[in-house]
Motif scaffolding. Structure first.
Motif, short mmCIF file in Angstrom:
data_model
loop_
_atom_site.label_atom_id
_atom_site.label_comp_id
_atom_site.label_asym_id
_atom_site.label_seq_id
_atom_site.Cartn_x
_atom_site.Cartn_y
_atom_site.Cartn_z
N ASP A 84 1.07 -1.10 -0.08
CA ASP A 84 -0.09 -0.12 0.09
C ASP A 84 0.68 1.19 -0.03
O ASP A 84 1.91 1.39 -0.83
CB ASP A 84 -0.98 -0.18 1.21
CG ASP A 84 -2.06 -1.25 1.08
OD1 ASP A 84 -2.41 -1.68 0.00
OD2 ASP A 84 -2.34 -1.76 2.00
N GLU A 85 0.80 2.30 0.79
CA GLU A 85 1.51 3.36 0.82
C GLU A 85 2.97 3.04 1.93
O GLU A 85 3.50 4.13 1.92
CB GLU A 85 0.65 4.48 1.68
CG GLU A 85 -0.23 4.95 0.50
CD GLU A 85 -1.41 6.12 1.13
OE1 GLU A 85 -1.22 6.38 2.39
OE2 GLU A 85 -2.07 6.53 0.41
N ILE A 132 0.52 -1.56 9.89
CA ILE A 132 1.74 -2.11 10.21
C ILE A 132 1.47 -3.65 10.78
O ILE A 132 1.82 -4.68 10.45
CB ILE A 132 2.72 -1.45 11.29
CG1 ILE A 132 3.23 -0.14 10.67
CG2 ILE A 132 3.75 -2.30 11.85
CD1 ILE A 132 3.88 0.62 11.33
N VAL A 133 0.36 -3.50 11.71
CA VAL A 133 -0.09 -4.91 12.37
C VAL A 133 -0.38 -5.68 11.13
O VAL A 133 -0.30 -6.99 11.09
CB VAL A 133 -1.00 -4.48 13.51
CG1 VAL A 133 -1.85 -5.95 13.83
CG2 VAL A 133 -0.52 -3.81 14.44
N THR A 134 -1.23 -5.05 10.16
CA THR A 134 -2.01 -6.02 9.26
C THR A 134 -0.78 -6.68 8.20
O THR A 134 -0.87 -7.64 8.17
CB THR A 134 -2.71 -4.95 8.29
OG1 THR A 134 -3.96 -4.52 9.22
CG2 THR A 134 -3.62 -5.95 7.19
N ARG A 140 3.46 -12.00 3.02
CA ARG A 140 3.44 -12.68 1.67
C ARG A 140 2.02 -12.36 1.14
O ARG A 140 1.91 -11.79 -0.03
CB ARG A 140 3.79 -14.10 1.83
CG ARG A 140 3.40 -14.84 0.57
CD ARG A 140 4.43 -14.88 -0.74
NE ARG A 140 4.12 -15.65 -1.61
CZ ARG A 140 4.01 -15.30 -2.87
NH1 ARG A 140 4.18 -13.88 -3.41
NH2 ARG A 140 3.87 -15.89 -3.93
N GLY A 141 1.22 -12.39 1.80
CA GLY A 141 -0.35 -12.36 1.45
C GLY A 141 -0.77 -10.86 1.09
O GLY A 141 -1.29 -10.57 0.01
N GLU A 142 -0.16 -10.13 1.78
CA GLU A 142 -0.05 -8.56 1.59
C GLU A 142 0.56 -8.04 0.40
O GLU A 142 0.18 -7.17 -0.41
CB GLU A 142 0.05 -7.81 2.68
CG GLU A 142 -0.85 -7.85 4.26
CD GLU A 142 -2.07 -7.28 3.59
OE1 GLU A 142 -2.32 -6.11 3.25
OE2 GLU A 142 -3.04 -8.03 3.92
N ALA A 143 1.57 -8.63 0.07
CA ALA A 143 2.42 -8.32 -1.07
C ALA A 143 1.63 -8.78 -2.45
O ALA A 143 1.55 -7.90 -3.26
CB ALA A 143 3.66 -8.82 -1.21
N GLU A 149 -3.87 -5.46 -6.73
CA GLU A 149 -4.44 -4.14 -6.53
C GLU A 149 -3.93 -3.02 -7.47
O GLU A 149 -4.51 -2.16 -7.87
CB GLU A 149 -4.96 -3.71 -5.12
CG GLU A 149 -5.86 -4.88 -4.70
CD GLU A 149 -5.91 -4.23 -3.01
OE1 GLU A 149 -5.23 -3.06 -2.70
OE2 GLU A 149 -6.79 -4.89 -2.18
N THR A 150 -2.44 -3.02 -7.31
CA THR A 150 -1.88 -1.68 -7.81
C THR A 150 -1.01 -2.09 -9.06
O THR A 150 -0.64 -1.06 -9.76
CB THR A 150 -0.74 -1.23 -6.78
OG1 THR A 150 0.29 -2.18 -6.66
CG2 THR A 150 -1.49 -0.82 -5.49
N GLY A 151 -0.84 -3.33 -9.36
CA GLY A 151 -0.17 -3.91 -10.73
C GLY A 151 1.37 -3.20 -10.49
O GLY A 151 2.19 -3.36 -11.31
N ARG A 152 1.85 -3.13 -9.21
CA ARG A 152 3.13 -3.08 -8.87
C ARG A 152 3.64 -3.97 -7.93
O ARG A 152 3.06 -4.42 -6.87
CB ARG A 152 3.52 -1.49 -8.08
CG ARG A 152 2.90 -0.38 -9.07
CD ARG A 152 3.18 1.05 -8.49
NE ARG A 152 4.64 1.40 -9.05
CZ ARG A 152 5.23 1.74 -10.03
NH1 ARG A 152 4.33 1.69 -11.29
NH2 ARG A 152 6.47 2.10 -10.42
N CYS A 153 5.10 -4.27 -8.40
CA CYS A 153 5.51 -5.16 -7.27
C CYS A 153 5.93 -4.59 -5.87
O CYS A 153 6.54 -3.55 -5.79
CB CYS A 153 6.99 -5.69 -7.97
SG CYS A 153 7.86 -6.91 -7.00
#
Length: 180
Positions: A84-85, A132-134, A140-143, A149-153
């Motif tokens: 994300d950000e 940060i907790v999330t 790995r799942g968040e990556a 969602e963003t189309g970015r690595c």
């Protein structure tokens, strides 16, 4: 605030605040301060307390061991993990924060995680500690989610163009370099 209360509050601030130190010194020499100095001291104390309270409310215990392992095992010179950000990076091994994980939101420093505790900076955005907790729970799942969602690595920040990479959320080079 009463003058005595202001003087007491200024004492611990003397170590890191030159203005507080000069006010205490002047009071010691002259026995008083001007009305403007008393007012400025009170404003400074109230602002410092508010900042400390805000930072304390954002401070969180976080298990970042998965993110730290990810960063430490990456086969790149200065690994940065992006979701994300937020971006996570390791503090220099030889610096005063060795072992810490730095957190940024865009280009703005949000704070650091040392010994499992997130310590926010004074400019930390609301919600950063929750983010940060999330991310820490499943990097790995968040990556993968971030990549889809963003189309970015999440590892290098490049645009994903290959359909398989988009589905995985990570580019083929980063899968090898990061062990994801």
């Amino acid at each position: 605030m009463e003058y005595e209360e202001i003087l007491i509050a200024l004492q611990p601030m003397r170590k890191w605040n030159d203005f507080a130190n000069s006010l205490v010194q002047q009071y010691g020499m002259k026995g008083d301060l001007t009305e403007n100095q008393w007012n400025a001291a009170e404003r400074m104390i109230l602002k410092t307390r508010a900042t400390a309270e805000r930072k304390a409310s954002m401070s969180r215990d976080v298990d970042v061991s998965r993110i730290k392992e990810l960063l430490e095992s990456a086969k790149v010179k200065k690994p940065v993990f992006r979701v994300d950000e937020l971006s996570f990076s390791l503090a220099p091994v030889s610096g005063k924060n060795a072992g810490a994980v730095y957190v940024k939101r865009g280009s703005d420093y949000q704070g650091k995680i040392v010994g499992g505790t997130f310590t926010p900076s004074s400019g930390c955005a609301k919600g950063t500690s929750d983010n940060i907790v999330t991310v820490s729970a499943d990097p790995r799942g968040e990556a993968v989610r971030h990549g889809k969602e963003t189309g970015r690595c999440s590892c290098c920040g490049r645009t994903l163009t290959d359909p398989v990479s988009i589905e995985l959320g990570i580019g083929p080079i980063c899968i090898n370099n990061w062990g994801l």
